[in-house]
Design a protein around this motif. Structure first.
Motif, PDB file in Angstrom:
ATOM      1  N   ARG A  33      72.173   8.982  60.514  1.00  0.00           N
ATOM      2  CA  ARG A  33      71.227   9.309  61.583  1.00  0.00           C
ATOM      3  C   ARG A  33      69.835   9.573  61.021  1.00  0.00           C
ATOM      4  NH1 ARG A  33      73.496  14.292  64.511  1.00  0.00           N
ATOM      5  NH2 ARG A  33      71.537  14.028  65.688  1.00  0.00           N
ATOM      6  N   ILE A  34      69.749  10.281  59.909  1.00  0.00           N
ATOM      7  CA  ILE A  34      68.448  10.554  59.299  1.00  0.00           C
ATOM      8  C   ILE A  34      67.780   9.253  58.868  1.00  0.00           C
ATOM      9  CG2 ILE A  34      67.288  11.585  57.307  1.00  0.00           C
ATOM     10  CD1 ILE A  34      69.295  13.871  57.423  1.00  0.00           C
ATOM     11  N   ALA A  35      68.560   8.338  58.242  1.00  0.00           N
ATOM     12  CA  ALA A  35      67.983   7.081  57.787  1.00  0.00           C
ATOM     13  C   ALA A  35      67.432   6.273  58.961  1.00  0.00           C
ATOM     14  CB  ALA A  35      69.033   6.277  57.030  1.00  0.00           C
ATOM     15  N   ASP A  36      68.202   6.158  60.042  1.00  0.00           N
ATOM     16  CA  ASP A  36      67.741   5.391  61.205  1.00  0.00           C
ATOM     17  C   ASP A  36      66.548   6.058  61.874  1.00  0.00           C
ATOM     18  OD1 ASP A  36      69.607   3.387  60.904  1.00  0.00           O
ATOM     19  OD2 ASP A  36      71.105   4.365  62.192  1.00  0.00           O
ATOM     20  N   THR A  37      66.576   7.375  61.994  1.00  0.00           N
ATOM     21  CA  THR A  37      65.479   8.090  62.647  1.00  0.00           C
ATOM     22  C   THR A  37      64.197   8.004  61.835  1.00  0.00           C
ATOM     23  OG1 THR A  37      67.120   9.634  63.563  1.00  0.00           O
ATOM     24  CG2 THR A  37      64.813  10.289  63.682  1.00  0.00           C
ATOM     25  N   VAL A  38      64.294   8.111  60.526  1.00  0.00           N
ATOM     26  CA  VAL A  38      63.112   7.983  59.681  1.00  0.00           C
ATOM     27  C   VAL A  38      62.513   6.583  59.813  1.00  0.00           C
ATOM     28  CG1 VAL A  38      62.331   7.889  57.278  1.00  0.00           C
ATOM     29  CG2 VAL A  38      63.763   9.768  58.037  1.00  0.00           C
ATOM     30  N   ALA A  39      63.378   5.556  59.846  1.00  0.00           N
ATOM     31  CA  ALA A  39      62.883   4.187  59.991  1.00  0.00           C
ATOM     32  C   ALA A  39      62.148   4.012  61.311  1.00  0.00           C
ATOM     33  CB  ALA A  39      64.051   3.207  59.887  1.00  0.00           C
ATOM     34  N   ALA A  40      62.729   4.545  62.402  1.00  0.00           N
ATOM     35  CA  ALA A  40      62.087   4.424  63.714  1.00  0.00           C
ATOM     36  C   ALA A  40      60.778   5.212  63.771  1.00  0.00           C
ATOM     37  CB  ALA A  40      63.051   4.904  64.803  1.00  0.00           C
ATOM     38  N   GLN A  41      60.780   6.412  63.207  1.00  0.00           N
ATOM     39  CA  GLN A  41      59.580   7.233  63.237  1.00  0.00           C
ATOM     40  C   GLN A  41      58.493   6.639  62.333  1.00  0.00           C
ATOM     41  OE1 GLN A  41      58.995   9.824  65.263  1.00  0.00           O
ATOM     42  NE2 GLN A  41      56.887   9.826  64.464  1.00  0.00           N
ATOM     43  N   LEU A  42      58.855   5.994  61.240  1.00  0.00           N
ATOM     44  CA  LEU A  42      57.870   5.362  60.370  1.00  0.00           C
ATOM     45  C   LEU A  42      57.167   4.230  61.107  1.00  0.00           C
ATOM     46  CD1 LEU A  42      56.562   4.985  57.593  1.00  0.00           C
ATOM     47  CD2 LEU A  42      58.477   3.482  56.981  1.00  0.00           C
ATOM     48  N   ALA A  43      57.948   3.432  61.868  1.00  0.00           N
ATOM     49  CA  ALA A  43      57.325   2.341  62.644  1.00  0.00           C
ATOM     50  C   ALA A  43      56.339   2.890  63.662  1.00  0.00           C
ATOM     51  CB  ALA A  43      58.417   1.526  63.334  1.00  0.00           C
ATOM     52  N   LYS A  44      56.717   3.992  64.303  1.00  0.00           N
ATOM     53  CA  LYS A  44      55.833   4.591  65.298  1.00  0.00           C
ATOM     54  C   LYS A  44      54.589   5.193  64.659  1.00  0.00           C
ATOM     55  CE  LYS A  44      55.812   8.003  69.030  1.00  0.00           C
ATOM     56  NZ  LYS A  44      56.595   9.035  69.759  1.00  0.00           N
ATOM     57  N   SER A  45      54.780   5.859  63.506  1.00  0.00           N
ATOM     58  CA  SER A  45      53.641   6.493  62.836  1.00  0.00           C
ATOM     59  C   SER A  45      52.670   5.455  62.297  1.00  0.00           C
ATOM     60  CB  SER A  45      54.135   7.387  61.695  1.00  0.00           C
ATOM     61  OG  SER A  45      54.984   8.406  62.191  1.00  0.00           O
ATOM     62  N   VAL A  46      53.187   4.315  61.829  1.00  0.00           N
ATOM     63  CA  VAL A  46      52.307   3.256  61.331  1.00  0.00           C
ATOM     64  C   VAL A  46      51.466   2.689  62.461  1.00  0.00           C
ATOM     65  CG1 VAL A  46      52.301   0.907  60.396  1.00  0.00           C
ATOM     66  CG2 VAL A  46      53.706   2.672  59.341  1.00  0.00           C
ATOM     67  N   ASP A  47      52.079   2.564  63.643  1.00  0.00           N
ATOM     68  CA  ASP A  47      51.308   2.080  64.789  1.00  0.00           C
ATOM     69  C   ASP A  47      50.162   3.033  65.109  1.00  0.00           C
ATOM     70  OD1 ASP A  47      52.858  -0.137  65.064  1.00  0.00           O
ATOM     71  OD2 ASP A  47      54.187   0.730  66.582  1.00  0.00           O
ATOM     72  N   ASP A  48      50.417   4.339  64.884  1.00  0.00           N
ATOM     73  CA  ASP A  48      49.389   5.322  65.221  1.00  0.00           C
ATOM     74  C   ASP A  48      48.249   5.332  64.224  1.00  0.00           C
ATOM     75  OD1 ASP A  48      50.907   5.991  67.404  1.00  0.00           O
ATOM     76  OD2 ASP A  48      51.874   7.712  66.407  1.00  0.00           O
ATOM     77  N   ILE A  49      48.559   5.067  62.955  1.00  0.00           N
ATOM     78  CA  ILE A  49      47.520   5.214  61.933  1.00  0.00           C
ATOM     79  C   ILE A  49      46.881   3.889  61.535  1.00  0.00           C
ATOM     80  CG2 ILE A  49      48.627   7.261  60.982  1.00  0.00           C
ATOM     81  CD1 ILE A  49      49.699   5.544  58.719  1.00  0.00           C
ATOM     82  N   SER A  50      47.491   2.738  61.913  1.00  0.00           N
ATOM     83  CA  SER A  50      46.935   1.435  61.536  1.00  0.00           C
ATOM     84  C   SER A  50      45.707   1.125  62.376  1.00  0.00           C
ATOM     85  CB  SER A  50      47.979   0.334  61.735  1.00  0.00           C
ATOM     86  OG  SER A  50      49.068   0.527  60.882  1.00  0.00           O
ATOM     87  N   PRO A  51      44.718   0.446  61.798  1.00  0.00           N
ATOM     88  CA  PRO A  51      43.522   0.057  62.578  1.00  0.00           C
ATOM     89  C   PRO A  51      43.892  -0.988  63.621  1.00  0.00           C
ATOM     90  CG  PRO A  51      43.484  -0.948  60.399  1.00  0.00           C
ATOM     91  CD  PRO A  51      44.620   0.018  60.400  1.00  0.00           C
ATOM     92  N   ALA A  52      43.620  -0.719  64.887  1.00  0.00           N
ATOM     93  CA  ALA A  52      44.009  -1.613  65.983  1.00  0.00           C
ATOM     94  C   ALA A  52      43.023  -2.769  66.114  1.00  0.00           C
ATOM     95  CB  ALA A  52      44.087  -0.846  67.299  1.00  0.00           C
ATOM     96  N   LYS A  53      43.569  -3.906  66.476  1.00  0.00           N
ATOM     97  CA  LYS A  53      42.759  -5.094  66.698  1.00  0.00           C
ATOM     98  C   LYS A  53      43.132  -5.654  68.071  1.00  0.00           C
ATOM     99  CE  LYS A  53      41.555  -9.560  64.699  1.00  0.00           C
ATOM    100  NZ  LYS A  53      41.822 -10.518  63.634  1.00  0.00           N
ATOM    101  N   LYS A  54      42.165  -5.581  69.000  1.00  0.00           N
ATOM    102  CA  LYS A  54      42.397  -6.007  70.384  1.00  0.00           C
ATOM    103  C   LYS A  54      43.542  -5.216  70.990  1.00  0.00           C
ATOM    104  CE  LYS A  54      40.727 -10.733  69.745  1.00  0.00           C
ATOM    105  NZ  LYS A  54      41.059 -12.181  69.870  1.00  0.00           N
ATOM    106  N   GLY A  55      43.581  -3.887  70.661  1.00  0.00           N
ATOM    107  CA  GLY A  55      44.559  -2.993  71.273  1.00  0.00           C
ATOM    108  C   GLY A  55      45.904  -2.974  70.619  1.00  0.00           C
ATOM    109  N   ALA A  56      46.116  -3.739  69.567  1.00  0.00           N
ATOM    110  CA  ALA A  56      47.421  -3.771  68.896  1.00  0.00           C
ATOM    111  C   ALA A  56      47.228  -3.668  67.390  1.00  0.00           C
ATOM    112  CB  ALA A  56      48.171  -5.061  69.244  1.00  0.00           C
TER     113      ALA A  56
END
Length: 471
Positions: A129-152
């Motif tokens: 559960r920790i491994a799957d949750t960390v993977a999902a949260q990493l994807a979400k956190s990267v979306d938050d911190i990555s520079p967006a281009k045309k909203g994505a």
């Protein structure tokens, strides 16, 4: 050391090696048993471009992913990811971010698009559960911190292989730990065994004596508890192993010094307790059995034992003759069948060295050499006192008695040197107390060939036996 020496060392110390290997295995097993089992679950996150475009855009995006993959991997064990994971899994009160980070192993390479997440936890389900949750949260956190281009965000993270619940613990690896304990204990015992053998300078075999002196090894006498009860083995057990070994010693001496009709031999050793008196007595008896007129003299005027071994009166002897207290013929005692004559030590004098070095002693030996074909002098040990060295100068030669596993190479070398410095001659070395079995068993005492006891035919009649004798 040669290869055969290492084999002999291993044979000699096999019990130590076995015990050390078992102890090492047991210690490793105990350590593994006390460890908390940990289960490992792995998941993989893949980085892809969030939008399609021309080939040039794809190549540029690919280079961009490879440049940021290690950065995103570093984010996986940071509070930005771990704090939400703890809240999602309800670990806020039981685990800190640092404790959670210690359970995780993040792997990434700037030449690939993959981020590996490995979690090790006492609970197999929680690890997955920790491994799957960390993977999902990493994807979400990267979306938050990555520079967006045309909203994505330009990079998208997705789980390529979800974590599975482990069925067996990853640590401790009990078979591996037991193997390490076994090999470690065996290696440690092997090192100790080799070091002990290198540092052990005791003489065990004829080869050890050859390394010290160029004089030959004249014979070997096996270790036997029966000698303590009755040292006269040539008489008590004439067909036994020990008696034959003394006869072999007699034969070797005869061929060693064939040109001398009269032999005056000093029997000595480096230190006490090596069996010189037993050797002197049995050698004299073996020579007498061959027809020689043998005189054995107890020249150990400090601790005489010859009278006790032969069970004769030792009150009058060598010291009394040297100071003209008694006549020589009155001090000499015939023993056994008449081929052996004994001159005990007599009273213990206050000045043994002076008596043995006196002109009276020299004249006495000259008189005795005219009456006996062989004279054996049981002398004191060479290293503690100088008595034996004094006698060796006046004798035909000295026989060094060396007890296996007792005398060191240095002691034997010093004893030989002490004889040679006074002009004495070392005839050779006799190894005593040799082991009959085991790794150190010598060829001198390894074999035995005793007479077979006669066995009569079963059912034979007495009358037929009488008739056979009559014929």
């Amino acid at each position: 050391m040669e290869f055969s020496d290492y084999i002999r060392v291993l044979r000699r110390s096999w019990v130590l090696l076995l015990v050390a290997a078992l102890v090492g295995t047991g210690a490793a097993g105990l350590y593994a048993f006390r460890q908390t089992p940990l289960y490992t679950s792995d998941t993989t996150v893949v980085l892809t471009l969030n939008a399609s475009g021309s080939i040039n855009d794809a190549l540029t995006g690919q280079s961009y992913i490879q440049s940021v993959v290690t950065t995103y991997a570093d984010v996986a064990d940071q509070p930005l990811v771990l704090t939400p994971v703890r809240k999602t899994l309800g670990l806020t009160d039981t685990m800190t971010n640092d404790q959670l980070a210690k359970e995780m192993t993040i792997t990434a390479s700037n030449t690939s698009q993959l981020i590996g997440i490995s979690v090790e936890d006492p609970s197999p389900k929680r690890a997955a559960r920790i491994a799957d949750t960390v993977a999902a949260q990493l994807a979400k956190s990267v979306d938050d911190i990555s520079p967006a281009k045309k909203g994505a965000a330009p990079v998208k993270l997705s789980v390529s292989s979800p974590a599975e619940v482990a069925k067996t613990p990853s640590t401790p690896n009990i078979p591996l730990m037991l193997a390490i304990g076994f090999v470690g204990g065996l290696a440690l015992a092997l090192i100790i065994t080799i070091l002990r053998n290198v540092l052990d300078t005791r003489i065990r075999r004829p080869e050890d004596a050859h390394a010290v002196t160029d004089r030959p090894v004249l014979g070997g006498i096996a270790r036997s508890s029966a000698v303590r009860k009755n040292p006269l083995v040539v008489r008590s057990d004439p067909n036994g192993r020990l008696a034959e070994e003394f006869r072999t010693l007699r034969t070797n001496l005869q061929f060693l010094d064939v040109d001398r009709s009269t032999r005056t031999m000093v029997i000595s050793s480096s230190t006490e307790g090596e069996g010189k008196t037993t050797t002197a007595v049995n050698l004299a008896l073996a020579m007498a059995d061959a027809g020689s007129d043998v005189l054995i003299i107890d020249a150990d005027l400090r601790r005489p034992r010859l009278a006790d071994v032969l069970r004769i009166d030792g009150g009058v002897g060598l010291t009394d003759v040297l100071i003209d207290r008694v006549r020589l013929d009155d001090a000499l005692q015939s023993w056994g069948d008449g081929h052996v004559t004994v001159l005990p030590a007599g009273a213990i004098p206050p000045n043994p060295s002076e008596l043995l070095q006196s002109e009276a002693m020299e004249q006495l030996l000259e008189r005795l050499q005219g009456r006996f074909s062989t004279i054996v002098l049981d002398a004191p040990p060479l290293l503690p006192v100088s008595d034996a060295a004094i006698l060796s100068h006046r004798a035909s030669g000295t026989i060094m008695v060396c007890a296996a596993k007792h005398t060191t190479k240095g002691q034997l070398a010093d004893a030989v040197d002490k004889v040679q410095r006074v002009g004495g001659r070392v005839l050779g070395v006799v190894l005593t107390k040799l082991p009959v079995t085991g790794a150190d068993a010598s060829s001198y005492v390894k074999y035995e060939y005793t007479p077979r006891k006669p066995v009569g035919r079963k059912g034979a009649k007495k009358s037929s036996s009488l008739k056979a004798r009559e014929v």
